[in-house]
Design a protein around this motif. Structure first.
Motif, short mmCIF file in Angstrom:
data_model
loop_
_atom_site.label_atom_id
_atom_site.label_comp_id
_atom_site.label_asym_id
_atom_site.label_seq_id
_atom_site.Cartn_x
_atom_site.Cartn_y
_atom_site.Cartn_z
N THR A 45 62.30 -25.10 -43.69
CA THR A 45 62.78 -25.22 -45.07
C THR A 45 64.30 -25.28 -45.06
O THR A 45 64.97 -24.39 -44.53
N HIS A 46 64.85 -26.35 -45.62
CA HIS A 46 66.29 -26.58 -45.66
C HIS A 46 66.80 -26.24 -47.07
O HIS A 46 66.33 -26.82 -48.06
N ALA A 278 58.47 -20.27 -54.26
CA ALA A 278 58.32 -20.85 -52.93
C ALA A 278 57.02 -20.40 -52.27
O ALA A 278 56.35 -21.18 -51.58
N THR A 282 54.06 -22.90 -51.13
CA THR A 282 53.57 -22.83 -49.75
C THR A 282 52.06 -22.70 -49.74
O THR A 282 51.36 -23.35 -48.93
N VAL A 288 55.13 -24.82 -45.70
CA VAL A 288 56.34 -24.49 -46.46
C VAL A 288 56.97 -25.77 -47.01
O VAL A 288 56.83 -26.85 -46.41
N PRO A 289 57.66 -25.69 -48.15
CA PRO A 289 58.43 -26.85 -48.62
C PRO A 289 59.49 -27.20 -47.59
O PRO A 289 60.10 -26.32 -46.99
N THR A 290 59.71 -28.48 -47.39
CA THR A 290 60.73 -28.89 -46.44
C THR A 290 62.13 -28.67 -47.01
O THR A 290 63.06 -28.35 -46.28
N VAL A 292 64.37 -26.99 -50.47
CA VAL A 292 64.46 -26.22 -51.71
C VAL A 292 65.82 -26.51 -52.31
O VAL A 292 66.86 -26.23 -51.68
N VAL A 306 64.92 -18.72 -48.52
CA VAL A 306 64.73 -19.75 -47.50
C VAL A 306 64.59 -19.11 -46.12
O VAL A 306 63.76 -19.53 -45.30
N LEU A 309 61.07 -17.93 -45.71
CA LEU A 309 60.15 -19.04 -45.44
C LEU A 309 60.23 -19.49 -43.99
O LEU A 309 59.23 -19.86 -43.38
N ASN A 310 61.44 -19.44 -43.43
CA ASN A 310 61.65 -19.87 -42.04
C ASN A 310 61.39 -18.77 -41.03
O ASN A 310 61.42 -19.03 -39.81
#
Length: 356
Positions: A45-46, A278, A282, A288-290, A292, A306, A309-310
């Motif tokens: 997730t970036h 998020a 997910t 996970v969303p790539t 945000v 973020v 998520l990572n």
């Protein structure tokens, strides 16, 4: 001494700068964590800064057209890895510029100067992978956009995909770093990228949820662009981009909701917080969303959601910034010499083009 060394590095030919970046082992981290190096680009997730060049600070009279409190360099140093910007044609100069809806409303300079800013940061940070998302308000051709990239000296590190549509498995961050292709570029929209294959049409690879949210309960994970077929987009290997910013309705316009911002960008707590949204996306996506994308990235701070998520618990190499909401907003813009009538007109124009 460090500043002088960086200046000397920027004067080197592009091929030598690329070799330096590839051979630099000053850090074992990729995008602020060693845990991310072997992860595929689309399996991370970036954090994204919505309208990255458009800053709400003293330099712009605290313009309400600004979506960030800090400039692009500060954003990157703090952990942002997706930069979105609007590209318009400056009617005065004819140049492609990064302008919020209109260059008469908020002009952050030429596209090439902004890309040069990104390039300077990338040269100084050789273990980082950055993504740019350009909204093509100028309807510029791939050739015209590529000319700006080349003038900025940044095209040589751009990634070129192996396919012209969604990719099931992207390179790892370490692969991108080792190959000297640390900049990924998407354009909304660009149907023909002949001559500049590193400029990817966004909606061939990415789908987005809705960005038109005016209440904390409005946030949804359902695909909105390029269409509403979420399962079809996921099945095709498209990467999810999660828009998570809130607007407030006024009589004639909408503007970023800074009153609720600390909750909107929070990792938990309160209706419509980023962390819970998020988690919900997910669950719905099965991944996970790539990306945000948020306004005023430092508040929350958004990077905390973020990192979770990572699975990053000990990030390295970030420069911390204040997590406070800026104290000056619309009053600052008006006190900077913008008359009330023009102020309202500008806001109305801004609202028409507020999409990313």
């Amino acid at each position: 001494m460090l500043a002088k060394s960086l200046q000397m590095l920027l004067l080197l030919p592009a091929t030598l700068r690329l070799a330096f970046a590839q051979n630099s082992n000053s850090s074992t981290s990729c995008n602020n964590s060693p845990d991310l190096c072997q992860r595929a680009y689309n399996n991370i997730t970036h954090l994204g800064a919505h309208d990255s060049p458009f800053v709400r600070d003293a330099s712009t009279g605290y313009s309400v057209s600004g979506n960030q409190y800090y400039n692009t360099t500060v954003q990157l140093s703090a952990g942002v890895r997706l930069l979105s910007a609007q590209v318009q044609t400056n009617s005065s100069s004819g140049q492609l510029s990064v302008c919020h809806t209109s260059c008469s409303l908020l002009n952050a300079g030429t596209l090439r100067s902004w890309l040069q800013e990104v390039n300077t940061w990338l040269v100084a940070n050789p273990n980082e992978v950055v993504t740019i998302l350009l909204v093509n308000g100028a309807s510029a051709s791939a050739t015209a956009l590529a000319a700006e990239y080349e003038a900025a000296g940044i095209s040589n590190i751009a990634y070129t995909p192996t396919r012209t549509s969604a990719i099931e498995q992207w390179p790892t961050l370490q692969n991108l770093i080792n190959n000297g292709t640390r900049l990924l570029n998407f354009v909304a929209s660009l149907t023909d990228n002949t001559g500049a294959s590193y400029l990817m049409n966004e909606f061939d690879y990415i789908f987005e949820n809705s960005y038109q949210n005016t209440a904390p309960t409005d946030f949804s994970c359902t695909a909105n662009r390029p269409d509403s077929n979420t399962s079809g987009a996921l099945g095709a290997g498209m990467m999810p981009l999660m828009n998570h910013f809130l607007y407030v309705n006024e009589t004639l316009f909408e503007m970023p909701n800074t009153t609720y911002l600390a909750t909107t960008n929070a990792p938990s707590g309160g209706v419509g917080n980023l962390g819970d949204a998020a988690t919900q996306c997910t669950s719905e996506y099965g991944r996970v969303p790539t990306f945000v994308l948020v306004d005023f990235f430092n508040v929350g701070p958004a990077i905390s959601a973020v990192d979770r998520l990572n699975g990053v618990t000990a990030p390295t190499g970030r420069t911390a910034v204040s997590t406070a909401v800026a104290s000056a907003s619309t009053s600052g813009a008006m006190s900077a010499g913008v008359g009330k009538g023009m102020f309202m007109l500008c806001l109305t124009i801004w609202a028409i083009g507020r999409s990313i």
